[in-house]
Design a protein around this motif. Structure first.
Motif, mmCIF file in Angstrom:
data_model
loop_
_atom_site.group_PDB
_atom_site.id
_atom_site.type_symbol
_atom_site.label_atom_id
_atom_site.label_comp_id
_atom_site.label_asym_id
_atom_site.label_seq_id
_atom_site.Cartn_x
_atom_site.Cartn_y
_atom_site.Cartn_z
ATOM 1 N N ASP A 6 0.843 -1.187 0.000
ATOM 2 C CA ASP A 6 0.000 0.000 0.000
ATOM 3 C C ASP A 6 0.885 1.246 0.000
ATOM 4 N N PRO A 7 0.426 2.319 -0.647
ATOM 5 C CA PRO A 7 1.239 3.545 -0.684
ATOM 6 C C PRO A 7 1.400 4.153 0.711
ATOM 7 N N VAL A 8 2.581 4.691 0.971
ATOM 8 C CA VAL A 8 2.896 5.304 2.262
ATOM 9 C C VAL A 8 3.442 6.701 2.014
ATOM 10 N N SER A 9 2.926 7.685 2.734
ATOM 11 C CA SER A 9 3.425 9.051 2.663
ATOM 12 C C SER A 9 4.321 9.315 3.869
ATOM 13 N N LEU A 10 5.376 10.083 3.647
ATOM 14 C CA LEU A 10 6.323 10.395 4.714
ATOM 15 C C LEU A 10 6.245 11.881 5.026
ATOM 16 N N ALA A 11 6.083 12.184 6.311
ATOM 17 C CA ALA A 11 6.011 13.576 6.755
ATOM 18 C C ALA A 11 7.034 13.818 7.855
ATOM 19 N N VAL A 12 7.337 15.079 8.104
ATOM 20 C CA VAL A 12 8.268 15.467 9.164
ATOM 21 C C VAL A 12 7.589 16.519 10.035
ATOM 22 N N GLY A 51 5.108 18.995 7.792
ATOM 23 C CA GLY A 51 4.515 18.822 6.483
ATOM 24 C C GLY A 51 5.149 17.666 5.752
ATOM 25 N N PRO A 52 4.732 17.415 4.521
ATOM 26 C CA PRO A 52 5.282 16.296 3.742
ATOM 27 C C PRO A 52 6.771 16.475 3.489
ATOM 28 N N LEU A 53 7.466 15.363 3.413
ATOM 29 C CA LEU A 53 8.890 15.381 3.086
ATOM 30 C C LEU A 53 9.066 15.587 1.590
ATOM 31 N N GLY A 54 9.857 16.592 1.210
ATOM 32 C CA GLY A 54 10.119 16.843 -0.198
ATOM 33 C C GLY A 54 10.944 15.731 -0.818
ATOM 34 N N ALA A 55 10.746 15.483 -2.099
ATOM 35 C CA ALA A 55 11.423 14.382 -2.777
ATOM 36 C C ALA A 55 12.941 14.540 -2.778
ATOM 37 N N SER A 56 13.439 15.775 -2.775
ATOM 38 C CA SER A 56 14.883 16.007 -2.805
ATOM 39 C C SER A 56 15.381 16.646 -1.514
ATOM 40 N N GLU A 57 14.712 16.367 -0.407
ATOM 41 C CA GLU A 57 14.996 17.033 0.848
ATOM 42 C C GLU A 57 15.335 16.025 1.930
#
Length: 231
Positions: A6-12, A51-57
């Motif tokens: 299942d898709p997982v979103s990553l936040a900080v 907020g969400p973790l940026g793809a290049s962050e």
């Protein structure tokens, strides 16, 4: 046949602590800044900055960026605390969300200079309103970690300036632990810890004799045992 994950979103997110006077007692207590959510889920509720973790962050870079954007704070003490990823922490989200949580400690003058608005406000850490998601649990865990570490590490240094008196250091410990400490016992414990270095300078003030100034031994890491990572 290989199962599809299942898709997982990553936040900080970040829990920021500062010592400020209690609005009623005027005694120093722990405060945290919160951000009011302006969209669903949990629209209108208060939440931790993040907020969400940026793809290049990177993780730490993301935590620092969201703090600057929401509060204008740039803490010198920013460490990873824990990862929160229970299955029901964001039931209305399209994807499962895992939050990597950092914690930060700032001095009171830094907190006073931070951004406050209708949607960004400081709250007494032990008197929070109902928070969005599992952020109440996150703050509770961060408080437990702070109160556990302050007695054996030099983490209290983040609330103070470069030099301080033993009375000022004891006041930090008392505010964090929420109890009075015997001044003589505290002095003995600090002197025996090897974490303090006498500067040879004194601070005059009031009717009392000048108080000796100390600093923390810079050879000892702020958290003593290296960076704080998830348990």
């Amino acid at each position: 046949m290989t199962a599809v994950a299942d898709p997982v979103s990553l936040a900080v997110s970040t829990v920021i602590f500062a010592l400020r006077p209690h609005p009623s007692t005027r005694l120093p207590v722990l405060w945290v800044p919160l951000v009011r959510r302006i969209r669903d889920p949990h629209q209108g509720k208060w939440a931790l900055p993040g907020g969400p973790l940026g793809a290049s962050e990177g993780l730490a870079a993301s935590a620092g960026r969201t703090l600057r954007e929401t509060t204008r704070l740039t803490p010198r003490y920013l460490e990873q605390l824990y990862a929160f990823g229970s299955l029901d922490r964001a039931p209305s989200a399209a994807d499962r969300t895992v939050s990597v949580v950092y914690w930060a400690l700032v001095r009171s003058e830094e907190a006073d200079a931070s951004l406050e608005s209708v949607n960004v406000r400081w709250f007494v850490a032990d008197e929070l309103p109902e928070l969005a998601f599992d952020h109440s649990l996150i703050v509770e865990y961060a408080l437990w970690r702070l109160r556990n570490k302050v007695e054996y590490s030099r983490i209290a240094a983040a609330f103070l300036g470069e030099t301080f008196t033993l009375a000022e250091l004891r006041a930090v410990h008392e505010a964090v632990l929420r109890r009075r400490l015997d001044p003589a016992n505290f002095r003995r414990q600090m002197e025996a810890s090897g974490r303090l270095v006498a500067t040879g300078e004194y601070r005059a003030g009031g009717r009392h004799r000048p108080a000796q100034l100390f600093r923390h031994d810079e050879s000892i890491h702020l958290a003593d045992n290296g960076p704080l990572t998830g348990l």
